[in-house]
Each structure stands twice: as structure tokens, then as C-alpha cells.
Design an enzyme around this catalytic site. Structure first.
Site: not given
Lengths: 249, 249
Positions: A53, A55, A201
Site C-alpha cells: 500500500r 503512500d 522515507r
């Protein structure tokens, strides 16, 4: 009733225009576009299950979407057929039949992400959609040293956004490579058995701060062991991140 | 009156959103955005002179824009100052003072363009802004053979759109390289002393038709010598093309 088959799609997308992979009430998503295209193609109400999934703003070269259908289209032909109903920034690269109990998030996989950093003094506008512009220079050797601390099975709570909800924050990172792809472009390539919310990230944001000399690379182990998000560095922006590979192992 | 100086800007841009370099009545252009930003910065009415009037949708990494100004900003500081007034898809990479009689189109230069071709079976959406999707495979060896015919000083009328207006269609091509940049991505890199209207795009369109087997590579010399646009192949779309280098020689 026709025989129900389970089909897997390999999906590439430029995430710039989307609110991420997963269907949401507000805004278009990759999953939502796939569901609409499959409905237009088959007439069935289909809700695909994705492998990752990603972002909002994150890109994909090989995400996986699985669904069941009664449609009689040969499995390999789904790719071309669905593409005619999809926007151009989403492309199904391949389609194939899988076992009826195949679940893309429950099989043991290695996932690889790449994160691109543009460290030219002035941003290159041809990289802006796919790279984070960071005024360089970055000390790549220090970034490589810090990255090695992350390899192995660890609790990655320090590298997980607090709104992530998971049973355990233990994950295994197999590789973190820092590659000077071309002049002023650095790629962080990371392979693991799964990633927490914003994990790649936050790792990249922390490594960039190491490269800038704002975080001492010797502190990386303490940051990891603290299991405390506030000890790690910033969250790098979404646009530099691309899911590049999913392998069954 | 303050001393008038001539300043040169090195300009990079993603051409996707623009109607080309040159100011037009309808639609935004790179030149128009530079003029607006310079007016906002200096208060002067400035019309820059460009080195290459790239077409709508074509990208640039190093185009040149020259203008005269009374502003007292140090020449090297113009780049950062103008960037604050420009959209993010246009960036001034460098600025410098040049001689008062310097004209970016009148100095003897070598210009290099790159044209990217995505020959994967299904288009890669992460290449779609910067590459032409051509269903492969292409015979790269035949493309290389055909390309060599173009090297040298020739009348390139066959590779010029009929609405091009120039005194002579003779140009010199120094190099045409066909590079397999990565799997499924082919780059045509061409250096010359100047290019006619649509010349690189018609050369690439013709080379791709050679690579597909639709034009025999042995016909390339006849096409060149015919000086007839109808003998050459199609015009490749703008989005694959990037002006990558301008060198004074």
C-alpha cells in the site's frame, strides 16, 4: 456460473497524481482506478488486493494486485485489456493466473524500494517528479556506514511513523545500497521482508542528515536501538520513492 | 543611468506544460516565463534572446538566454534570484556576464540533443513524460548503420518540416550515437552545428522505422539525397526530446 479464477496483475504507476495505492473516500487512488477499469472490462464488482500500500505520491514499477473473476478472458490477456480502461500514468505490465489461495501480502517476499536524491546545487526540473532535491554535497561514505547498521532483523520503531498500526515493528532488512547513479544523483536501494509505515522515507531522511553532517553516523546504532521515532531524522518526501521489485522467496 | 550589462542564463526545463521556448500569443512559453520573472526581479521590461527555440513539449537541460540589464545584482547571483520567481519546472542553473556583443545564436556552437525511446512491450509510466513508447523490439544495429549516413555536412531538406523557413538547409552533423541506456530504453544522441525545424524528431522517427524493419537501412542515403521531406519517415513526438548540451567551439 463460470469458474472463478484468481488473477494477479503486475502494476506500474507514476504516483504523482494519486492519493496513494489504497482506496480512500477523498481522492483518486491506484487501487480505485484498477477497480474501476476491471468493472468496465468485466461488468463485475471487483476490489483488488494489493501487495504494497504505497503512500500518496510514491511510484511503483511492479506492485501486485490480485482479484477473482468469472470473466473468460485468457489470464495473460488481462494486461492489454485493462490498460485500455486505465489512465496513462497507470499501466498493467503483466497478468497471470495464480492459485485460488494466493494472497499477495501473505506470501514470503523480498521487497525492494529505490529512493532518488538530486544533490545538484539547483534542482534539475527533469528529475523533480522522481527525486528529492537536497542541496549537496552529501558524504556518501558516511551514509554507507550508517546504512549498514540497519541490515539484519531489528525492531524498526525508530523508523516508523507513530500512526502506523502493526502487531510487531520487527522487520528484516537484507540490503541497503547507496549508489551514485550519475553525477549529483544518489540512489538509496533497500531490500527487506516488509516495511513499516514511512520506514523507507524515515531511513532516507536520516541517511541524508548523516550525509550532510547533521547526524553523526556513529549515532545510527543508538537511534535504531532507542525504538523511539523522535531519535531518528526527518521523513523524506514521497516523490523520490519507487517500489521497484517484489520477489517470492 | 547604471551601466548596462549582458547576462547569460543556463536554463533547464521540463517542457511538458509549455508551448515551446518562443513567446507566443496563446499559451505559456519558457521565454515568456523568463521575461516575467526578470521583470518581477528587476522592474525592467526584458525580452531574452534564446540559443535554441525548442518546440512545444521538448525539454532542455542547458538552453541559453541572454539579456541586457541595468540591475546591479552580481551576475552569478541572478540564477538563485530568478528561480524564486519561476515555476518549479523551469530552473536557471547558472548565470554569468558575457560580452556586450555576445549573441547566443550567432556564435559557432555544437548542440547536442538526446531522444529517449521506451521499447518495452507495455509503456513504463515513469518514462512517459520523457520517452516515446514504441512497441519493440528495435534492431539497434540497423539503426546505427542508417544513422552513420547522416554524419557530415549535408542538405537536410528531407529531415525538415515544410513550414521551416531558413536561408539554407545545409547543416553539419558531427555524431549520431544509438545507445542502449538500460533494458528497453534506447537513446539517440545527436550533435550538430544547428538543426532545422523538427530535424531531430524526423531523424528519430525515420531511424525507429528502420529499427522496426519498415524502412530498409540501405535506403537512408537515397532519403537524404532526395532533399524531399516525403521520402523520410515519421516525425517522432516532442516529449522524448531533450536539448542536453551547447558548446562553444
Amino acid at each position: 456460473m463460470d469458474k472463478l479464477r484468481r488473477i494477479m496483475l503486475i502494476v506500474a504507476y507514476d504516483g504523482t497524481a494519486y492519493h496513494g495505492w489504497q482506496v480512500q473516500d477523498n481522492g483518486e487512488t491506484i487501487e480505485g482506478e484498477l477497480n474501476k477499469a476491471l468493472h468496465a472490462l468485466t461488468g463485475e464488482e471487483i476490489a483488488v488486493i494489493g501487495a504494497s500500500r504505497t503512500d500518496a505520491g510514491v511510484h511503483g514499477l511492479c506492485n501486485r494486485a490480485v482479484f477473482d473473476t468469472e470473466a473468460t478472458i485468457p489470464a495473460e490477456r488481462f494486461a492489454d485489456a485493462i490498460n485500455t480502461f486505465l489512465p496513462e500514468d497507470i499501466r498493467v505490465r503483466e497478468s497471470m493466473e495464480v492459485d485460488a489461495d494466493f494472497h499477495p501480502r501473505k506470501c514470503a517476499t523480498h521487497k525492494t524500494y529505490e529512493y532518488r536524491i538530486d544533490c545538484e546545487k539547483i534542482a534539475n526540473p527533469l528529475m523533480a517528479r522522481y527525486a528529492w532535491h537536497v542541496k549537496g554535497p552529501l558524504d556518501v561514505d558516511k551514509m554507507k556506514m550508517a546504512a549498514q547498521v540497519l541490515v539484519g532483523e531489528h525492531d524498526f520503531t525508530s523508523f516508523c511513523s507513530v500512526n502506523g498500526v502493526t502487531l510487531t515493528n520487527v522487520r528484516t532488512v537484507y540490503n541497503v545500497d547507496i549508489i551514485e547513479e550519475k553525477e549529483h544523483i544518489i540512489v538509496v536501494r533497500i531490500t527487506g521482508n516488509g516495511f513499516l509505515y514511512n520506514m523507507v522515507r524515515i531511513i532516507v531522511g536520516t541517511l541524508v542528515q548523516v550525509g550532510m553532517g547533521r547526524i553523526d553516523c556513529a549515532r545510527m546504532r543508538d537511534i535504531l536501538e532507542a525504538c523511539d521515532r523522535t531519535k531518528a531524522g526527518m521523513t523524506a518526501p514521497a516523490n523520490g520513492l519507487t517500489l521497484v521489485k517484489i520477489e517470492d522467496v
